[in-house]
Design an enzyme around this catalytic site. Sequence first.
Site, mmCIF file in Angstrom:
data_model
loop_
_atom_site.group_PDB
_atom_site.id
_atom_site.type_symbol
_atom_site.label_atom_id
_atom_site.label_comp_id
_atom_site.label_asym_id
_atom_site.label_seq_id
_atom_site.Cartn_x
_atom_site.Cartn_y
_atom_site.Cartn_z
ATOM 1 N N GLN A 102 0.807 -0.965 0.205
ATOM 2 C CA GLN A 102 0.138 -0.068 0.087
ATOM 3 C C GLN A 102 1.041 1.252 -0.111
ATOM 4 O O GLN A 102 0.270 2.186 0.014
ATOM 5 C CB GLN A 102 -0.996 0.091 1.151
ATOM 6 N N HIS A 120 -1.614 1.544 -4.137
ATOM 7 C CA HIS A 120 -1.991 3.031 -3.921
ATOM 8 C C HIS A 120 -1.166 3.917 -4.896
ATOM 9 O O HIS A 120 -0.861 5.059 -4.308
ATOM 10 C CB HIS A 120 -2.053 3.647 -2.542
ATOM 11 N N CYS A 156 1.984 18.756 -18.520
ATOM 12 C CA CYS A 156 1.885 17.657 -19.539
ATOM 13 C C CYS A 156 2.476 17.932 -20.913
ATOM 14 O O CYS A 156 1.894 19.028 -21.469
ATOM 15 C CB CYS A 156 0.694 17.061 -19.774
HETATM 16 P P1 NAD Z 1 -12.939 5.154 -0.427
HETATM 17 O O1 NAD Z 1 -13.640 4.953 0.667
HETATM 18 O O2 NAD Z 1 -13.167 6.239 -1.241
HETATM 19 O O3 NAD Z 1 -12.745 3.668 -1.371
HETATM 20 C C1 NAD Z 1 -11.880 3.559 -2.643
HETATM 21 C C2 NAD Z 1 -12.059 2.567 -3.150
HETATM 22 O O4 NAD Z 1 -12.294 1.454 -2.512
HETATM 23 C C3 NAD Z 1 -13.624 2.814 -3.989
HETATM 24 O O5 NAD Z 1 -13.558 2.229 -5.340
HETATM 25 C C4 NAD Z 1 -14.469 2.160 -3.154
HETATM 26 O O6 NAD Z 1 -15.551 1.818 -4.021
HETATM 27 C C5 NAD Z 1 -13.681 1.006 -2.667
HETATM 28 N N1 NAD Z 1 -14.237 0.535 -1.420
HETATM 29 C C6 NAD Z 1 -14.381 1.219 -0.337
HETATM 30 N N2 NAD Z 1 -15.041 0.109 0.686
HETATM 31 C C7 NAD Z 1 -14.546 -0.763 0.334
HETATM 32 C C8 NAD Z 1 -14.980 -1.917 0.723
HETATM 33 N N3 NAD Z 1 -15.352 -2.328 2.116
HETATM 34 N N4 NAD Z 1 -14.776 -3.402 0.196
HETATM 35 C C9 NAD Z 1 -14.365 -2.999 -1.172
HETATM 36 N N5 NAD Z 1 -14.024 -1.899 -1.871
HETATM 37 C C10 NAD Z 1 -14.275 -0.841 -0.821
HETATM 38 O O7 NAD Z 1 -11.337 5.083 -0.059
HETATM 39 P P2 NAD Z 1 -10.807 6.280 0.489
HETATM 40 O O8 NAD Z 1 -10.510 5.686 2.097
HETATM 41 O O9 NAD Z 1 -11.679 7.233 0.508
HETATM 42 O O10 NAD Z 1 -9.279 6.296 -0.240
HETATM 43 C C11 NAD Z 1 -9.263 5.835 -1.303
HETATM 44 C C12 NAD Z 1 -7.880 5.045 -1.763
HETATM 45 O O11 NAD Z 1 -6.809 5.836 -1.731
HETATM 46 C C13 NAD Z 1 -7.708 4.106 -0.246
HETATM 47 O O12 NAD Z 1 -7.265 3.027 -0.784
HETATM 48 C C14 NAD Z 1 -6.758 4.936 0.475
HETATM 49 O O13 NAD Z 1 -5.804 3.819 1.100
HETATM 50 C C15 NAD Z 1 -5.865 5.569 -0.765
HETATM 51 N N6 NAD Z 1 -5.134 6.581 -0.228
HETATM 52 C C16 NAD Z 1 -3.823 6.509 -0.763
HETATM 53 C C17 NAD Z 1 -3.150 7.820 -0.217
HETATM 54 C C18 NAD Z 1 -1.796 8.006 -0.549
HETATM 55 O O14 NAD Z 1 -1.091 8.838 -0.333
HETATM 56 N N7 NAD Z 1 -1.259 6.923 -1.134
HETATM 57 C C19 NAD Z 1 -3.507 8.718 0.723
HETATM 58 C C20 NAD Z 1 -4.855 8.549 1.173
HETATM 59 C C21 NAD Z 1 -5.658 7.524 0.893
HETATM 60 N N1 APR Z 2 6.863 -2.375 12.076
HETATM 61 C C1 APR Z 2 5.687 -3.097 11.835
HETATM 62 N N2 APR Z 2 4.612 -2.553 11.908
HETATM 63 C C2 APR Z 2 4.736 -1.047 12.284
HETATM 64 C C3 APR Z 2 5.938 -0.521 12.709
HETATM 65 C C4 APR Z 2 6.936 -1.289 12.623
HETATM 66 N N3 APR Z 2 8.190 -0.852 12.747
HETATM 67 N N4 APR Z 2 5.560 0.986 13.070
HETATM 68 C C5 APR Z 2 4.236 0.891 12.946
HETATM 69 N N5 APR Z 2 3.964 -0.058 12.597
HETATM 70 C C6 APR Z 2 2.326 -0.393 12.274
HETATM 71 C C7 APR Z 2 1.379 0.310 13.156
HETATM 72 O O1 APR Z 2 0.981 -0.360 14.222
HETATM 73 C C8 APR Z 2 0.051 0.513 12.296
HETATM 74 O O2 APR Z 2 -0.603 -0.566 12.523
HETATM 75 O O3 APR Z 2 2.136 0.000 10.897
HETATM 76 C C9 APR Z 2 0.461 0.345 10.700
HETATM 77 C C10 APR Z 2 0.595 1.624 10.069
HETATM 78 O O4 APR Z 2 -0.819 1.935 9.889
HETATM 79 P P1 APR Z 2 -1.304 3.161 8.883
HETATM 80 O O5 APR Z 2 -0.428 4.343 8.985
HETATM 81 O O6 APR Z 2 -2.754 3.098 8.808
HETATM 82 O O7 APR Z 2 -0.664 2.542 7.459
HETATM 83 P P2 APR Z 2 -1.585 1.744 6.287
HETATM 84 O O8 APR Z 2 -1.930 0.585 6.957
HETATM 85 O O9 APR Z 2 -0.368 1.414 5.202
HETATM 86 O O10 APR Z 2 -2.701 2.586 5.687
HETATM 87 C C11 APR Z 2 -3.290 2.168 4.536
HETATM 88 O O11 APR Z 2 -4.268 4.440 4.023
HETATM 89 O O12 APR Z 2 -3.008 6.252 4.604
HETATM 90 C C12 APR Z 2 -3.415 5.807 3.608
HETATM 91 O O13 APR Z 2 -2.848 5.306 1.317
HETATM 92 C C13 APR Z 2 -2.449 5.282 2.614
HETATM 93 O O14 APR Z 2 -1.456 3.221 2.083
HETATM 94 C C14 APR Z 2 -1.936 3.909 3.197
HETATM 95 C C15 APR Z 2 -3.366 3.270 3.567
HETATM 96 ZN ZN ZN Z 3 -1.858 15.556 -20.595
#
Ligand code: NAD
Ligand code: APR
Ligand code: ZN
Length: 258
Positions: A102, A120, A156
């Site tokens: 992720q 992601h 772009c």
């Molecule tokens: P969201 O609730 O908008 O849903 C995102 C997608 O997941 C949508 O297509 C939705 O239909 C689907 N979805 C939601 N709940 C679901 C479920 N229970 N089972 C199956 N599909 C489901 O998600 P969000 O929390 O608003 O964020 C969208 C995505 O962006 C998430 O996956 C989040 O982790 C990701 N994100 C990435 C970053 C980053 O910087 N990489 C930051 C924030 C969020």
């Molecule tokens: N080793 C293992 N796990 C750890 C460590 C470590 N050293 N330090 C922290 N953690 C655990 C925390 O206990 C927590 O459960 O990592 C997890 C981090 O959780 P989040 O910050 O919610 O990260 P993540 O689960 O990747 O979030 C999912 O949501 O924030 C958005 O798109 C973003 O990909 C991210 C997604």
């Molecule tokens: Zn373009």
Amino acid sequence: EQLVAGEAAKLLGQARRVVIFTGAGMSAESGVPTFRDALSGLWQQFDAQALATPEAFRADPALVWGWYEWRRSAVGRARPNQGHVAVAAIEARVPNCVLVTQNVDDLHERAGSTAPLHLHGSLFAPRCSACAHPAPAPDGMAEEPAGGRRITPPRCTRCSAPVRPGVVWFGEALPEAALSAAVEAAATCDLLLTVGTSGLVYPAAEIPQVAARCGAAVIQVNPEETPLDHVADVNLRGPAARVLPALVEAVWGGADRG
Ligand code: NAD
Ligand code: APR
Ligand code: ZN
């Protein structure tokens, strides 16, 4: 915990098809700010849920692009930790191993993982906000000022719309190809190792549950309790950079001994 590690070592040693599923905790010991604590300096007055959205980018492209460039420069200054190295060691030793992350950093790749599935997206794959044409990540990121700053995004080269970060924002669907490949791998593996994810964000959080439903064993590595505790057969309650190398050592002996 030693016994528990023994059980995990036994499962990993006999597994033929493994999925490794990682979240922000994987990069915590590399000092990469997790998604929430990347809200410092210029962005501290914002809420992540508000900033990581298409609406925020449309309203103020330079603010959002600046935030992601600041996060990308933080990743550039970080180094893969021993947990990332252990993940690459497992991939090299298990007959069939799929890495699903992720995380939007490139630390798995820099530790030797060849093809992680980024559910992601990635900080290193910017694209056009209108025609999705890939854009080069500006190289040689200048040392970003501590608090970061607004940066006007590049245009772009094909349609001159603003370039956007190549990450999945709140409200956006996940990349279809990566998500379906990850679900397919989870449904056909015999072991899923989930590391450093809170298991709170869907649909990524479905992946370990698909594996468990399809009869795979599940091992969790996380210092904290998460909703995945009741999905996991084995909970290794500790930090990835310590637990994963110990697991590799228990199964294959010193990682360097071939
Ligand atoms: P969201 O609730 O908008 O849903 C995102 C997608 O997941 C949508 O297509 C939705 O239909 C689907 N979805 C939601 N709940 C679901 C479920 N229970 N089972 C199956 N599909 C489901 O998600 P969000 O929390 O608003 O964020 C969208 C995505 O962006 C998430 O996956 C989040 O982790 C990701 N994100 C990435 C970053 C980053 O910087 N990489 C930051 C924030 C969020
Ligand atoms: N080793 C293992 N796990 C750890 C460590 C470590 N050293 N330090 C922290 N953690 C655990 C925390 O206990 C927590 O459960 O990592 C997890 C981090 O959780 P989040 O910050 O919610 O990260 P993540 O689960 O990747 O979030 C999912 O949501 O924030 C958005 O798109 C973003 O990909 C991210 C997604
Ligand atoms: Zn373009």
